[in-house]
Every structure is written in structure tokens, then in C-alpha cells.
Design an enzyme around this catalytic site. Structure first.
Site, PDB file in Angstrom:
ATOM      1  N   PHE A 137       8.459 -52.172  -8.505  1.00 29.42           N
ATOM      2  CA  PHE A 137       9.171 -53.361  -8.972  1.00 29.42           C
ATOM      3  C   PHE A 137      10.660 -53.180  -8.700  1.00 29.42           C
ATOM      4  O   PHE A 137      11.291 -52.249  -9.211  1.00 29.42           O
ATOM      5  CB  PHE A 137       8.911 -53.584 -10.462  1.00 29.42           C
ATOM      6  CG  PHE A 137       7.551 -54.167 -10.733  1.00 29.42           C
ATOM      7  CD1 PHE A 137       7.406 -55.506 -11.015  1.00 29.42           C
ATOM      8  CD2 PHE A 137       6.417 -53.375 -10.664  1.00 29.42           C
ATOM      9  CE1 PHE A 137       6.153 -56.061 -11.236  1.00 29.42           C
ATOM     10  CE2 PHE A 137       5.165 -53.904 -10.880  1.00 29.42           C
ATOM     11  CZ  PHE A 137       5.028 -55.254 -11.171  1.00 29.42           C
ATOM     12  N   ALA A 138      11.185 -54.077  -7.871  1.00 25.03           N
ATOM     13  CA  ALA A 138      12.606 -54.056  -7.525  1.00 25.03           C
ATOM     14  C   ALA A 138      13.228 -55.340  -8.058  1.00 25.03           C
ATOM     15  O   ALA A 138      13.415 -56.316  -7.326  1.00 25.03           O
ATOM     16  CB  ALA A 138      12.793 -53.936  -6.016  1.00 25.03           C
ATOM     17  N   TYR A 142      17.791 -53.310  -8.888  1.00 27.09           N
ATOM     18  CA  TYR A 142      16.893 -52.235  -8.474  1.00 27.09           C
ATOM     19  C   TYR A 142      16.451 -52.390  -7.010  1.00 27.09           C
ATOM     20  O   TYR A 142      15.818 -51.489  -6.453  1.00 27.09           O
ATOM     21  CB  TYR A 142      15.677 -52.172  -9.396  1.00 27.09           C
ATOM     22  CG  TYR A 142      15.931 -51.370 -10.657  1.00 27.09           C
ATOM     23  CD1 TYR A 142      15.457 -50.066 -10.785  1.00 27.09           C
ATOM     24  CD2 TYR A 142      16.664 -51.901 -11.711  1.00 27.09           C
ATOM     25  CE1 TYR A 142      15.685 -49.324 -11.930  1.00 27.09           C
ATOM     26  CE2 TYR A 142      16.910 -51.173 -12.859  1.00 27.09           C
ATOM     27  CZ  TYR A 142      16.419 -49.886 -12.971  1.00 27.09           C
ATOM     28  OH  TYR A 142      16.664 -49.152 -14.107  1.00 27.09           O
ATOM     29  N   VAL A 228      10.435 -47.554  -8.696  1.00 27.40           N
ATOM     30  CA  VAL A 228      11.118 -47.655  -7.411  1.00 27.40           C
ATOM     31  C   VAL A 228      12.359 -46.778  -7.331  1.00 27.40           C
ATOM     32  O   VAL A 228      12.780 -46.394  -6.227  1.00 27.40           O
ATOM     33  CB  VAL A 228      11.497 -49.129  -7.124  1.00 27.40           C
ATOM     34  CG1 VAL A 228      12.632 -49.596  -8.031  1.00 27.40           C
ATOM     35  CG2 VAL A 228      11.842 -49.331  -5.654  1.00 27.40           C
ATOM     36  N   ASP A 229      12.944 -46.422  -8.471  1.00 27.53           N
ATOM     37  CA  ASP A 229      14.179 -45.636  -8.455  1.00 27.53           C
ATOM     38  C   ASP A 229      13.868 -44.144  -8.316  1.00 27.53           C
ATOM     39  O   ASP A 229      14.348 -43.305  -9.082  1.00 27.53           O
ATOM     40  CB  ASP A 229      15.017 -45.913  -9.700  1.00 27.53           C
ATOM     41  CG  ASP A 229      14.252 -45.760 -10.990  1.00 27.53           C
ATOM     42  OD1 ASP A 229      13.001 -45.761 -10.969  1.00 27.53           O
ATOM     43  OD2 ASP A 229      14.902 -45.650 -12.059  1.00 27.53           O
ATOM     44  N   HIS A 249       4.008 -36.403 -18.248  1.00 28.01           N
ATOM     45  CA  HIS A 249       5.434 -36.720 -18.355  1.00 28.01           C
ATOM     46  C   HIS A 249       6.251 -35.433 -18.231  1.00 28.01           C
ATOM     47  O   HIS A 249       5.939 -34.432 -18.896  1.00 28.01           O
ATOM     48  CB  HIS A 249       5.712 -37.401 -19.691  1.00 28.01           C
ATOM     49  CG  HIS A 249       7.045 -38.065 -19.773  1.00 28.01           C
ATOM     50  ND1 HIS A 249       8.222 -37.348 -19.802  1.00 28.01           N
ATOM     51  CD2 HIS A 249       7.389 -39.378 -19.839  1.00 28.01           C
ATOM     52  CE1 HIS A 249       9.241 -38.187 -19.886  1.00 28.01           C
ATOM     53  NE2 HIS A 249       8.762 -39.427 -19.901  1.00 28.01           N
ATOM     54  N   THR A 261       6.101 -38.843 -28.170  1.00 31.74           N
ATOM     55  CA  THR A 261       6.743 -40.082 -28.633  1.00 31.74           C
ATOM     56  C   THR A 261       5.784 -41.263 -28.510  1.00 31.74           C
ATOM     57  O   THR A 261       6.098 -42.294 -27.910  1.00 31.74           O
ATOM     58  CB  THR A 261       8.033 -40.351 -27.840  1.00 31.74           C
ATOM     59  OG1 THR A 261       7.731 -40.350 -26.436  1.00 31.74           O
ATOM     60  CG2 THR A 261       9.089 -39.312 -28.148  1.00 31.74           C
ATOM     61  N   GLU A 319       4.722 -47.907 -21.413  1.00 30.79           N
ATOM     62  CA  GLU A 319       4.284 -46.513 -21.471  1.00 30.79           C
ATOM     63  C   GLU A 319       3.502 -46.231 -22.750  1.00 30.79           C
ATOM     64  O   GLU A 319       2.542 -45.447 -22.738  1.00 30.79           O
ATOM     65  CB  GLU A 319       5.499 -45.589 -21.379  1.00 30.79           C
ATOM     66  CG  GLU A 319       5.150 -44.120 -21.259  1.00 30.79           C
ATOM     67  CD  GLU A 319       6.387 -43.286 -20.954  1.00 30.79           C
ATOM     68  OE1 GLU A 319       6.625 -43.002 -19.771  1.00 30.79           O
ATOM     69  OE2 GLU A 319       7.118 -42.934 -21.915  1.00 30.79           O
ATOM     70  N   ASP A 342      12.344 -34.962 -12.748  1.00 29.75           N
ATOM     71  CA  ASP A 342      13.757 -35.311 -12.817  1.00 29.75           C
ATOM     72  C   ASP A 342      14.551 -34.025 -12.653  1.00 29.75           C
ATOM     73  O   ASP A 342      14.383 -33.089 -13.451  1.00 29.75           O
ATOM     74  CB  ASP A 342      14.072 -35.978 -14.159  1.00 29.75           C
ATOM     75  CG  ASP A 342      15.478 -36.577 -14.201  1.00 29.75           C
ATOM     76  OD1 ASP A 342      16.403 -35.967 -13.614  1.00 29.75           O
ATOM     77  OD2 ASP A 342      15.658 -37.630 -14.827  1.00 29.75           O
TER      78      ASP A 342
END
Length: 380
Positions: A137-138, A142, A228-229, A249, A261, A319, A342
Site C-alpha cells: 500500500f503506497a 508512501y 512498502v517502506d 515480530h 502487546t 496487527e 529493523d
């Protein structure tokens, strides 16, 4: 069929004429004969219609077109060529890795580097001629990430396979043209924009569900749904494919379940008690067959709408609902944090590969109306 009804009408007229003449016995047998003939004619017509329809379906769905009643659809299958392969024999008492969990209690494999042989998998999946769709999804700014995403995907994602890049966007004109090899294509799907990034995140489930129902099932065999990022930095192949898969995750792969969480409010459809839970799955990487992705996204969207009608919004949006789904509909395969990482985290020793990593960015600049900065660490 019209002739049958005309015949029936004429028979009724004859019956009345004979009856009025007093020829009752002869009239009775005549009417019985005519009724039998009419019944046989009616059923012959109906069964012939059904047969025509069935044979029409066969002609549309099978090759060659001259299929007869004695041919089974299984007779039309072609033999698959099996090539010779050389590789080390698997050792029954010597697992490839002992430093990580490689299988769940419900016998779903967890995919780590060293846990599979790419050559064997490729040989199997190429025989099936699989087609893979990947959705991103852009929305709004984005779109700036699409170029890096596709450029790195062409280097590392499903190399040698047919791939459709499904880009959902509200700014189609901002998406650059890409020259892709045969069998790989970019598909732009125009969608509405939303004011809040949280709503964009949650509406993804609805849009994936709707397009899975309308077109994806006709075009691909598997769907991979990611953010997408991100950028690909190492190989990602058919080892990830399964009926339905989720991804550990990167922030919770070793956490206790009471530290996950999850949504903890009992009023929410995403609620998970503190004494339940297997893993914490990332919302930015899941997939499976089109049918299974449809079921997953349909569940999540309907649960969101139920909460929305009760003025609730789960703590981590889509999520949270994804984790609720996977708790009671166990994934058939799980991807390790290698597949979603990350670089802001310290790199643990067990992480031998970082295949799909987040692009450094200023979240406020992207999500809000402030200008997109030039120095975010990625190529526009």
C-alpha cells in the site's frame, strides 16, 4: 418443450371428445398413454438440457475439446519431468540448527537460514509453475518507497518466478514506470485515501479481501502481503510459501506471552487473555494461498467493523486482529525475524540473514503533512 405442451393440449381435447361420446374405457387408456408420453418427453428435454450444460463446462475447462463420457479429467493431466539432483543426505539425529526453535507444537515449520535447501524447493515449485502476487500500500507520501521496494525485489524476491506487484495507491501518477522481465508485472490498483494513517492501516484488510475475491484468485496462486517502506537485502524465495503464513515480530521474538502487546480489552473482538498466545506476529508480513488470505482478511475486516460499531479500535490496529486470527487459526508456516527486520535493533548472533529490512524514515514527516525530507537513507 413447446411441442410437448401443444401435444398435451391436443390430448386434453381428444379426451373430452371421447368422454362426451360415452367411450369412457377407451378414453381412460388413451389419456393414460398420452400422460406417459408427455412425462417421458418432459424428462427427456430436461435431462438433455442438463447434459448440454455439463458438456459445455467440460469444453470450457478442459483440453482437448472433444472430451467424451469415458474420459476422466485425471486422464488429461500431463506427467511432470523429474530431474536428477545431488545434495547432502539429511541426518536423522543431526538437525541443521540447534540454537533456535525450528518447529511449532502444531508441526508448522519456522523458516530460518539453514533450515531448507533452495535447490530442492525450486525444483518442486517450478514443476507446479506457481504464480506469486505481492501486495503493498503506497498511500499519500508512501509512494516515495515504491521505487526502492520494487528495485530490490527484482534482485532478491522470488527470482525466476512469475510475480505480480500489486500496488494499492491513491496517487497512481506518482508511481514510476518499471521495465520488468517477462512474467513479472506491475499492477496499479487505485484506492481512496484516508485522513488518518491508522485507518489506512486497518482498511488494508478490506481491500486485500475484496481484490482477492474479484481478481487475485484468477491471476496468482499465492499472495504475500507486506509493507512498502521496506527493502529486500537478501534472497526471499518459495521457502516462505504455504497455505497461510505469519512472521515473528522483530521486537517480540523472544518475549513472554504476557509481554506481547495484544489487545487486552475484553470488549474488543481482538481481545487475547494474558495466559494465551503462541507468538507475536507482525502485521507487515503475512500471506498464503489466495483462498486462505481471503479468509484471514475477511475475518480481520469483519472484526474491525464490529469494534468500530462499538466505538472501539484495537491497540495495534490490523496487527491486533491478525494476532487474534493466528491464535485460533494456526499458520501452517512461520517466518523467522530474518524476513522482517529493523536495523535499529541490535543484531543477535542467531540472526544469520536480514532479508527484508525497514527503510530508515521520519514517521512524522511521512504520516503528517510536513514535507518529505531528502536524507531518509533511501533512494527516491
Amino acid at each position: 418443450m413447446t411441442l410437448c405442451f401443444i401435444f398435451s393440449e391436443q390430448a386434453s381435447t381428444m379426451f373430452l371428445e371421447q368422454f362426451n361420446k360415452g367411450n369412457g374405457k377407451k378414453c381412460f387408456f388413451s389419456s393414460l398413454f398420452i400422460t406417459v408420453v408427455f412425462t417421458i418427453s418432459f424428462y427427456w428435454y430436461e435431462n438433455k438440457t442438463i447434459r448440454w450444460r455439463f458438456e459445455g463446462l467440460l469444453r470450457c475447462s478442459q483440453e482437448p475439446s472433444n472430451v467424451n463420457d469415458d474420459v476422466s479429467p485425471l486422464d488429461l493431466l500431463t506427467d511432470l519431468a523429474i530431474g536428477r539432483m545431488l545434495y547432502d543426505k539429511p541426518q536423522t539425529f543431526k538437525p541443521p540448527r540447534s540454537d533456535i526453535l525450528m518447529i511449532t507444537p502444531w508441526l508448522a515449520p519456522i523458516i530460518w537460514n539453514g533450515s531448507y535447501n533452495s535447490d530442492i524447493l525450486n525444483a518442486q515449485f517450478h514443476q507446479r509453475n506457481v504464480r506469486i502476487g505481492i501486495t503493498v500500500f503506497a498511500i499519500k507520501k508512501y509512494t516515495a518507497f515504491v521505487k526502492t521496494f520494487i528495485k530490490t525485489a527484482e534482485q532478491f524476491f522470488m527470482v525466476g518466478y512469475k510475480v505480480n506487484y500489486y500496488v494499492f495507491t491513491d496517487r497512481a501518477n506518482d508511481i514510476s514506470n518499471f521495465t520488468l522481465p517477462e512474467g513479472r508485472q506491475l499492477v496499479i490498483l487505485k484506492v481512496p485515501s484516508y485522513k488518518r494513517w491508522q485507518e489506512v492501516s486497518m482498511r488494508r484488510m478490506e481491500m486485500i479481501r475484496d481484490h482477492a475475491y474479484q481478481r487475485f484468485y484468477k491471476e496468482v496462486d499465492y499472495l504475500v502481503c507486506v509493507d512498502v517502506d521496506m527493502r529486500f537485502s537478501d534472497s526471499v524465495g518459495v521457502e516462505i510459501l504455504s497455505d497461510v503464513f505469519g512472521t515473528l515480530h522483530p521486537g517480540f521474538y523472544n518475549a513472554q506471552r504476557d509481554h506481547f502487546t495484544y489487545e487486552r480489552r475484553q470488549q474488543s473482538t481482538a481481545y487475547i487473555p494474558t495466559d494465551e498466545g503462541d507468538f507475536y506476529y507482525a502485521g507487515g508480513y503475512f500471506g498464503g494461498t489466495v483462498e486462505e488470505v481471503y479468509k484471514l482478511t475477511n475475518f480481520c475486516h469483519n472484526a474491525m467493523m464490529t469494534d468500530q460499531n462499538n466505538s472501539l479500535e484495537a491497540i495495534w490496529h490490523d496487527e491486533s486482529y491478525l494476532n487474534k486470527y493466528f491464535l485460533y487459526h494456526k499458520p501452517t508456516k512461520i517466518l523467522s525475524p530474518e524476513y522482517l527486520w529493523d536495523n535499529g535493533f541490535d543484531v543477535p548472533q542467531f540472526l544469520q540473514r536480514r532479508r527484508f529490512v525497514a527503510v530508515p524514515k521520519n514517521h512524522n514527516a511521512i504520516r503528517n503533512k510536513r514535507a518529505l525530507q531528502e536524507n531518509h537513507g533511501y533512494q527516491k
